[in-house]
Scaffold this active site. Sequence first.
Site, PDB file in Angstrom:
ATOM      1  N   HIS A 124     -11.050  -4.092   0.670  1.00  0.00           N
ATOM      2  CA  HIS A 124     -11.159  -3.769   2.100  1.00  0.00           C
ATOM      3  C   HIS A 124     -12.405  -4.431   2.691  1.00  0.00           C
ATOM      4  CE1 HIS A 124      -8.990   0.164   0.868  1.00  0.00           C
ATOM      5  NE2 HIS A 124      -8.135  -0.480   1.640  1.00  0.00           N
TER       6      HIS A 124
ATOM      7  N   LYS B 236      -0.187  11.544   4.540  1.00  0.00           N
ATOM      8  CA  LYS B 236      -0.229  10.792   3.281  1.00  0.00           C
ATOM      9  C   LYS B 236      -0.909  11.573   2.160  1.00  0.00           C
ATOM     10  CE  LYS B 236      -0.189   6.056   3.195  1.00  0.00           C
ATOM     11  NZ  LYS B 236      -0.912   4.778   3.155  1.00  0.00           N
TER      12      LYS B 236
ATOM     13  N   ARG C  37      -2.153  -8.560   0.130  1.00  0.00           N
ATOM     14  CA  ARG C  37      -2.452  -8.902  -1.262  1.00  0.00           C
ATOM     15  C   ARG C  37      -1.345  -9.714  -1.902  1.00  0.00           C
ATOM     16  NH1 ARG C  37      -3.984  -2.837  -2.614  1.00  0.00           N
ATOM     17  NH2 ARG C  37      -2.435  -2.652  -0.965  1.00  0.00           N
TER      18      ARG C  37
ATOM     19  N   SER D   6      -6.690   0.950  -4.019  1.00  0.00           N
ATOM     20  CA  SER D   6      -7.328   2.268  -3.995  1.00  0.00           C
ATOM     21  C   SER D   6      -6.694   3.194  -5.022  1.00  0.00           C
ATOM     22  CB  SER D   6      -7.199   2.896  -2.606  1.00  0.00           C
ATOM     23  OG  SER D   6      -7.895   2.142  -1.649  1.00  0.00           O
TER      24      SER D   6
HETATM   25  P1  ADP Z   1      -2.904   2.137   4.708  1.00  0.00           P
HETATM   26  O1  ADP Z   1      -2.594   3.508   4.213  1.00  0.00           O
HETATM   27  O2  ADP Z   1      -2.959   2.043   6.201  1.00  0.00           O
HETATM   28  O3  ADP Z   1      -2.060   1.043   4.105  1.00  0.00           O
HETATM   29  P2  ADP Z   1      -5.067   1.209   3.004  1.00  0.00           P
HETATM   30  O4  ADP Z   1      -6.469   1.737   2.940  1.00  0.00           O
HETATM   31  O5  ADP Z   1      -4.230   1.353   1.792  1.00  0.00           O
HETATM   32  O6  ADP Z   1      -4.429   1.898   4.264  1.00  0.00           O
HETATM   33  O7  ADP Z   1      -5.096  -0.339   3.387  1.00  0.00           O
HETATM   34  C1  ADP Z   1      -5.619  -0.804   4.602  1.00  0.00           C
HETATM   35  C2  ADP Z   1      -5.359  -2.283   4.711  1.00  0.00           C
HETATM   36  O8  ADP Z   1      -6.122  -2.982   3.730  1.00  0.00           O
HETATM   37  C3  ADP Z   1      -3.905  -2.697   4.458  1.00  0.00           C
HETATM   38  O9  ADP Z   1      -3.598  -3.778   5.316  1.00  0.00           O
HETATM   39  C4  ADP Z   1      -3.914  -3.154   3.014  1.00  0.00           C
HETATM   40  O10 ADP Z   1      -2.880  -4.096   2.758  1.00  0.00           O
HETATM   41  C5  ADP Z   1      -5.290  -3.796   2.948  1.00  0.00           C
HETATM   42  N1  ADP Z   1      -5.816  -3.848   1.594  1.00  0.00           N
HETATM   43  C6  ADP Z   1      -5.864  -2.883   0.670  1.00  0.00           C
HETATM   44  N2  ADP Z   1      -6.436  -3.315  -0.470  1.00  0.00           N
HETATM   45  C7  ADP Z   1      -6.753  -4.613  -0.261  1.00  0.00           C
HETATM   46  C8  ADP Z   1      -7.347  -5.659  -1.074  1.00  0.00           C
HETATM   47  N3  ADP Z   1      -7.683  -5.464  -2.343  1.00  0.00           N
HETATM   48  N4  ADP Z   1      -7.514  -6.883  -0.508  1.00  0.00           N
HETATM   49  C9  ADP Z   1      -7.130  -7.106   0.780  1.00  0.00           C
HETATM   50  N5  ADP Z   1      -6.541  -6.190   1.583  1.00  0.00           N
HETATM   51  C10 ADP Z   1      -6.366  -4.961   1.070  1.00  0.00           C
END
Ligand code: ADP
Length: 154
Positions: free
Chosen positions: A17, A41, A90, A128
Amino acid sequence: MTVVIYPGTFDPLTNGHMDIAERAAHLFDEVIVAVAKSAGKSPQFSFEDRLAMCEETFSVFNKVSVDSFDGLLVDYAKSKSAKIILRGLRGATDLDFEFQLSGMNKTLSPTCETLFIKASDTTSSISSSIVREIAAMGGDVSLFVPPAVAMRLK
Ligand code: ADP
């Protein structure tokens, strides 16, 4: 002035992130990391903890601010006068869901665009949920998350 919203559950915030937010800060005037309350969620971390981890981590980033939202993302974006929603990609697993989400957001708010930034090779494998699993089994997650998160996971 171009403001972009980077929304997510951040359960918890990872180096993946951070990579997206940091790279976006080089491209836009302001990046708002928007922590979703995401009650539906059932995140593992409380909303307060997820927000605090983002605030602590991004406090040293010049053009990145942290905020939160509840309800429709497009309504939140409008309230911030932001026309760009930023998401990270990703790989193929993210693609289907992200395309659907951006399509529906576009219908709800035609003037709002979703932009995608491809994850960096060094952080694209970080998720995550896997971080939570490793931590639950007593593993060291400090390579995958910022210090404010590693501390809490301990
Ligand atoms: P959500 O529940 O809205 O998907 P997340 O916290 O899981 O929230 O993810 C937020 C954003 O960050 C999403 O667009 C996800 O694809 C992106 N994301 C999550 N992990 C990574 C990573 N390792 N590298 C790049 N983008 C990521």
